[in-house]
Design a protein around this motif. Structure first.
Motif, PDB file in Angstrom:
ATOM      1  N   ALA A 172     -14.145 -27.839  46.083  1.00 37.27           N
ATOM      2  CA  ALA A 172     -14.907 -28.549  45.057  1.00 37.27           C
ATOM      3  C   ALA A 172     -16.344 -28.064  44.980  1.00 37.27           C
TER       4      ALA A 172
ATOM      5  N   TYR B  50     -11.143 -30.855  48.663  1.00 32.63           N
ATOM      6  CA  TYR B  50     -10.201 -31.970  48.598  1.00 32.63           C
ATOM      7  C   TYR B  50      -8.854 -31.369  48.947  1.00 32.63           C
TER       8      TYR B  50
ATOM      9  N   ILE C   4      -8.070 -27.902  47.569  1.00 28.39           N
ATOM     10  CA  ILE C   4      -8.915 -27.597  46.407  1.00 28.39           C
ATOM     11  C   ILE C   4     -10.374 -27.528  46.820  1.00 28.39           C
TER      12      ILE C   4
ATOM     13  N   ALA D 252     -21.587 -29.924  34.199  1.00 28.65           N
ATOM     14  CA  ALA D 252     -20.561 -30.530  33.372  1.00 28.65           C
ATOM     15  C   ALA D 252     -19.585 -31.348  34.223  1.00 28.65           C
ATOM     16  N   ASN D 253     -18.606 -31.970  33.564  1.00 31.85           N
ATOM     17  CA  ASN D 253     -17.559 -32.686  34.290  1.00 31.85           C
ATOM     18  C   ASN D 253     -16.879 -31.750  35.275  1.00 31.85           C
ATOM     19  N   GLY D 254     -16.676 -32.238  36.474  1.00 30.02           N
ATOM     20  CA  GLY D 254     -15.928 -31.445  37.448  1.00 30.02           C
ATOM     21  C   GLY D 254     -16.710 -30.318  38.077  1.00 30.02           C
ATOM     22  N   ALA D 255     -18.017 -30.260  37.837  1.00 23.61           N
ATOM     23  CA  ALA D 255     -18.826 -29.180  38.408  1.00 23.61           C
ATOM     24  C   ALA D 255     -18.958 -29.323  39.924  1.00 23.61           C
ATOM     25  N   GLY D 256     -18.779 -30.541  40.418  1.00 22.35           N
ATOM     26  CA  GLY D 256     -18.884 -30.754  41.862  1.00 22.35           C
ATOM     27  C   GLY D 256     -20.116 -31.540  42.261  1.00 22.35           C
ATOM     28  N   LYS D 257     -20.766 -32.193  41.291  1.00 20.51           N
ATOM     29  CA  LYS D 257     -22.006 -32.913  41.583  1.00 20.51           C
ATOM     30  C   LYS D 257     -21.750 -34.111  42.502  1.00 20.51           C
ATOM     31  N   THR D 258     -20.736 -34.894  42.149  1.00 16.84           N
ATOM     32  CA  THR D 258     -20.432 -36.065  42.969  1.00 16.84           C
ATOM     33  C   THR D 258     -20.013 -35.641  44.375  1.00 16.84           C
ATOM     34  N   THR D 259     -19.212 -34.592  44.431  1.00 11.21           N
ATOM     35  CA  THR D 259     -18.772 -34.091  45.733  1.00 11.21           C
ATOM     36  C   THR D 259     -19.965 -33.695  46.599  1.00 11.21           C
TER      37      THR D 259
ATOM     38  N   GLU E 209     -21.717 -43.075  41.568  1.00 12.32           N
ATOM     39  CA  GLU E 209     -21.267 -43.005  40.179  1.00 12.32           C
ATOM     40  C   GLU E 209     -20.416 -44.234  39.879  1.00 12.32           C
TER      41      GLU E 209
ATOM     42  N   GLN F  10     -25.435 -35.757  33.751  1.00 11.32           N
ATOM     43  CA  GLN F  10     -24.938 -34.922  32.669  1.00 11.32           C
ATOM     44  C   GLN F  10     -25.902 -34.986  31.508  1.00 11.32           C
TER      45      GLN F  10
ATOM     46  N   GLU G  59     -25.347 -40.131  38.359  1.00  8.98           N
ATOM     47  CA  GLU G  59     -25.222 -40.502  36.945  1.00  8.98           C
ATOM     48  C   GLU G  59     -25.612 -41.944  36.628  1.00  8.98           C
TER      49      GLU G  59
HETATM   50  N1  LIG Z   1     -10.282 -37.217  45.158  1.00  8.75           N
HETATM   51  C1  LIG Z   1     -10.119 -35.973  44.684  1.00  8.75           C
HETATM   52  N2  LIG Z   1      -8.995 -35.267  44.963  1.00  8.75           N
HETATM   53  C2  LIG Z   1      -8.822 -34.005  44.509  1.00  8.75           C
HETATM   54  N3  LIG Z   1      -9.716 -33.353  43.755  1.00  8.75           N
HETATM   55  C3  LIG Z   1     -10.856 -33.996  43.434  1.00  8.75           C
HETATM   56  C4  LIG Z   1     -11.115 -35.333  43.881  1.00  8.75           C
HETATM   57  N4  LIG Z   1     -12.320 -35.714  43.419  1.00  8.75           N
HETATM   58  C5  LIG Z   1     -12.788 -34.662  42.720  1.00  8.75           C
HETATM   59  N5  LIG Z   1     -11.925 -33.642  42.731  1.00  8.75           N
HETATM   60  C6  LIG Z   1     -12.105 -32.320  42.086  1.00  8.75           C
HETATM   61  O1  LIG Z   1     -13.254 -31.708  42.598  1.00  8.75           O
HETATM   62  C7  LIG Z   1     -14.006 -31.108  41.560  1.00  8.75           C
HETATM   63  C8  LIG Z   1     -15.415 -31.643  41.554  1.00  8.75           C
HETATM   64  O2  LIG Z   1     -15.387 -33.019  41.253  1.00  8.75           O
HETATM   65  P1  LIG Z   1     -16.689 -33.935  41.201  1.00  8.75           P
HETATM   66  O3  LIG Z   1     -16.255 -35.339  41.103  1.00  8.75           O
HETATM   67  O4  LIG Z   1     -17.576 -33.566  42.308  1.00  8.75           O
HETATM   68  O5  LIG Z   1     -17.334 -33.457  39.817  1.00  8.75           O
HETATM   69  P2  LIG Z   1     -18.603 -34.032  39.061  1.00  8.75           P
HETATM   70  O6  LIG Z   1     -19.502 -32.887  38.854  1.00  8.75           O
HETATM   71  O7  LIG Z   1     -19.151 -35.195  39.739  1.00  8.75           O
HETATM   72  O8  LIG Z   1     -17.973 -34.449  37.683  1.00  8.75           O
HETATM   73  P3  LIG Z   1     -18.363 -35.691  36.710  1.00  8.75           P
HETATM   74  O9  LIG Z   1     -19.571 -35.278  35.971  1.00  8.75           O
HETATM   75  O10 LIG Z   1     -17.181 -35.805  35.800  1.00  8.75           O
HETATM   76  O11 LIG Z   1     -18.561 -36.882  37.564  1.00  8.75           O
HETATM   77  C9  LIG Z   1     -13.242 -31.377  40.277  1.00  8.75           C
HETATM   78  O12 LIG Z   1     -12.528 -30.222  39.965  1.00  8.75           O
HETATM   79  C10 LIG Z   1     -12.321 -32.504  40.603  1.00  8.75           C
HETATM   80  O13 LIG Z   1     -11.126 -32.388  39.902  1.00  8.75           O
END
Ligand SMILES: Nc1ncnc2c1ncn2[C@@H]1O[C@H](COP(=O)(O)OP(=O)(O)OP(=O)(O)O)[C@@H](O)[C@H]1O
Ligand SMILES: [Mg+2]
Lengths: 291, 265
Positions: free
Chosen positions: B27, B22, B25, B46-53, B94, B204, B171
């Motif tokens: 991800a 991103y 950053i 966990a939260n922020g692990a990067g799964k959605t990305t 999600e 999660q 999720e």
């Molecule tokens: N639009 C964005 N802009 C900047 N950083 C982002 C953005 N979306 C996600 N991130 C960052 O990328 C990293 C991975 O985010 P992601 O959404 O993939 O996590 P996740 O595993 O799906 O978390 P969750 O379980 O909370 O959904 C996190 O550190 C988040 O802060």
């Protein structure tokens, strides 16, 4: 009699405002951008039709000129989004607003160069003809304007609620990300919306130029149409039309019955009142969306 | 790896060394994984692990900086999402992401945007309604007025309409009661078996996910840190302690590797 006469011509004007406002709203809903050149799209559509139809220019049949100019403006809208705006993806709204304002200047300049700055009217087969109903004289151009607006509104309604493309346009405006997930080609759809609002602008321009004269600065009435869109609540198509009709009707009535000057500020005064009492516009959809 | 050899089907999705950003950053960094036909594969983290990305990069709404994604033998990384959908992958995002002011039926129909055969669309619609009768009942209601669980059903049903070979589920249990979560997962399992939809499931809620899945990956800070058969992961001490909330007082010092980041429910 006098009152009804004014009402009728106000209604016809209101249709033009309403259609331009419709163009604003279409683009705003689909792309969250405001096209400040929407009035100039209307002007350009009118001049293109003049260029095809008037004896001084190409002198083609009016019935050929109308669909051609509508088609041309829809291609123009499509290409503007496809060729220019699409590449501004991710830029600030301000940048896009400034770009559309600049486009308006360019179109005014181009129209002045091609067709001169003198006012011209569109030569139509029905120019100057009118019908009278018990003392009230209505121009065919005015009646036609209202009829065309009604037909266009109904067709747009059917298009958006019944066709796959129309639904996809609604979907892309309600949740762009989800539209991507469904395999809807969002960027192409947005260009099509620009094309659609170019076509609507051309219709507005043709109606405008067939019942009066048009010059390159006519697009500035887009500001009034913008007020109309805001009165209707910027996200609502029927609201935009209603806003246009309100402004169209209030203008001639206030210039006839109110002190001088009132009619010029009336559209904005109404806008102010609406924004104070119903900040989301008359057809505000925010309550619906929040559920 | 371990005892992956029993009933090996073909690998339909193969991700190699994927990296997405991103802006500045990072991800996900260097993610590699495989999904076999007919499997339910889960990605835990966990939260922020990067799964959605990771899922967004597969479905094409994000472009990777590096790495490859091959699906049924074709490289699809960096393609526009509509092409990815046409190739047979659908992303159920999600937080549902439905179209709130359109009706339930219109939402479902839009899932078939990439399809044009009217008869098979109608058949698919009946199929969706047979799995989710409540959606049929509520078909003319605005989708935004559905309950959270119903919206999740709608999101899955809408995704099915593209007749995917692979469904990416982000999720599905988010915000649902345990009972409803069970119900949704039961349907996911049935869709996998009866409709032959391969599932890649991000969760999660590790317990539910591992019960449904054949194979699992664990993500942490944008990397895959662990992978195995779902059953093995389910019994693994690391996963039990940090993802399943099982107390292991007698073994406190023996555990290494995991940073303490218990941020989930
Ligand atoms: N639009 C964005 N802009 C900047 N950083 C982002 C953005 N979306 C996600 N991130 C960052 O990328 C990293 C991975 O985010 P992601 O959404 O993939 O996590 P996740 O595993 O799906 O978390 P969750 O379980 O909370 O959904 C996190 O550190 C988040 O802060
Ligand atoms: Mg996520």
């Amino acid at each position: 009699m006098d009152f009804i006469q004014l009402l009728a011509s106000g209604l016809a004007n209101g249709c033009v405002y309403g259609l331009i406002a419709l163009g604003f709203v279409l683009i705003y809903k689909a792309t969250e951008a405001v096209n400040f050149a929407q009035g100039d799209f209307m002007m350009l559509g009118a001049f293109i039709c003049v260029g095809f139809a008037n004896e001084d220019f190409l002198g083609w049949s009016f019935w050929t000129a109308v669909p051609l100019s509508i088609f041309f403006m829809s291609v123009f809208g499509y290409l503007f989004n496809w060729g220019v705006l699409r590449h501004m993806f991710g830029r600030s709204q301000t940048a896009i607003v400034i770009l559309t304002i600049a486009l308006g200047f360019i179109l005014r300049f181009a129209a002045g160069t091609i067709w001169s700055h003198e006012p011209v009217s569109l030569e139509t087969p029905y120019a100057g003809k009118d019908v009278s109903f018990g003392g009230v004289v209505l121009g065919i151009d005015e009646i036609l304007g209202v009829i065309v607006t009604i037909i266009l509104t109904i067709s747009l309604f059917i298009f958006f609620s019944k066709t796959k493309l129309g639904l996809a346009m609604q979907a892309a405006s309600q949740n762009q990300l989800a539209a991507y997930y469904m395999g809807i080609p969002v960027k192409r759809i947005q260009s099509m919306v620009w094309g659609l609002s170019g076509a609507v602008a051309a219709v507005a321009g043709i109606l405008f130029a067939s019942k009066g004269a048009i010059d390159p600065s006519a697009g500035l009435l887009g500001i009034k149409a913008f007020a109309a869109a805001a009165i209707g609540g910027f996200g609502s198509l029927p609201g935009a039309l209603l806003g246009g009709l309100i402004i169209g009707i209030v203008e001639p009535l206030s210039s006839r019955y109110a002190p001088p000057g009132v009619s010029q500020i009336a559209p904005y005064a109404i806008l102010l009142v609406v924004l104070i009492f119903r900040p989301g516009g008359i057809f505000s959809q925010t309550q619906k969306k929040k559920v | 790896m371990s005892n992956q050899s029993k009933n090996k089907t073909e690998v339909i999705l193969k991700i190699d060394n994927l990296e997405s950003y991103y802006g500045p950053i990072v991800a996900i960094r260097g993610v590699s994984l495989e999904v076999r036909e007919g499997q339910i594969v889960t990605v835990l983290g966990a939260n922020g692990a990067g799964k959605t990305t990771l899922l967004k990069t597969i479905s094409g709404v994000m472009d990777p900086e590096k790495g490859t994604i091959s699906f049924l033998g074709n490289q699809i990384q960096g393609q526009e999402p509509d092409r990815v959908v046409r190739s047979g992958i659908v992303h159920v995002p999600e937080g549902r992401e439905i179209f709130p002011i359109l009706s339930v039926a219109e939402n479902i129909e839009l899932g078939a945007y990439t399809k044009s055969d009217k008869a098979s669309i109608a058949a698919d619609l009946e199929m969706v309604y047979s799995y989710f009768p409540i959606l049929k009942e509520r078909r003319s209601q605005a989708a935004g007025t559905l309950s959270g669980g119903q919206q999740q059903m709608l999101a899955i049903g809408r995704g099915l309409m593209s007749r995917p070979k692979l469904m990416l589920l982000d999720e599905p249990s988010l915000g649902l009661s345990p009972l409803l979560t069970q119900e949704i997962f039961e349907i996911i399992r049935r869709l996998n078996q009866e409709q032959k939809v391969t599932m890649m499931l991000v969760e999660q809620n590790a317990k539910v996910a591992l019960n449904a899945a054949d194979y699992g990956y664990v993500m942490e800070l944008g990397r895959i840190v662990m992978e195995d058969e779902a059953e093995t992961l389910n019994n693994s001490k690391d996963v039990q302690e940090f993802y399943l909330g099982v107390n292991q007082e007698e073994n406190q010092r023996g555990q290494k590797r995991w940073k303490q980041r218990k941020t989930w429910r």
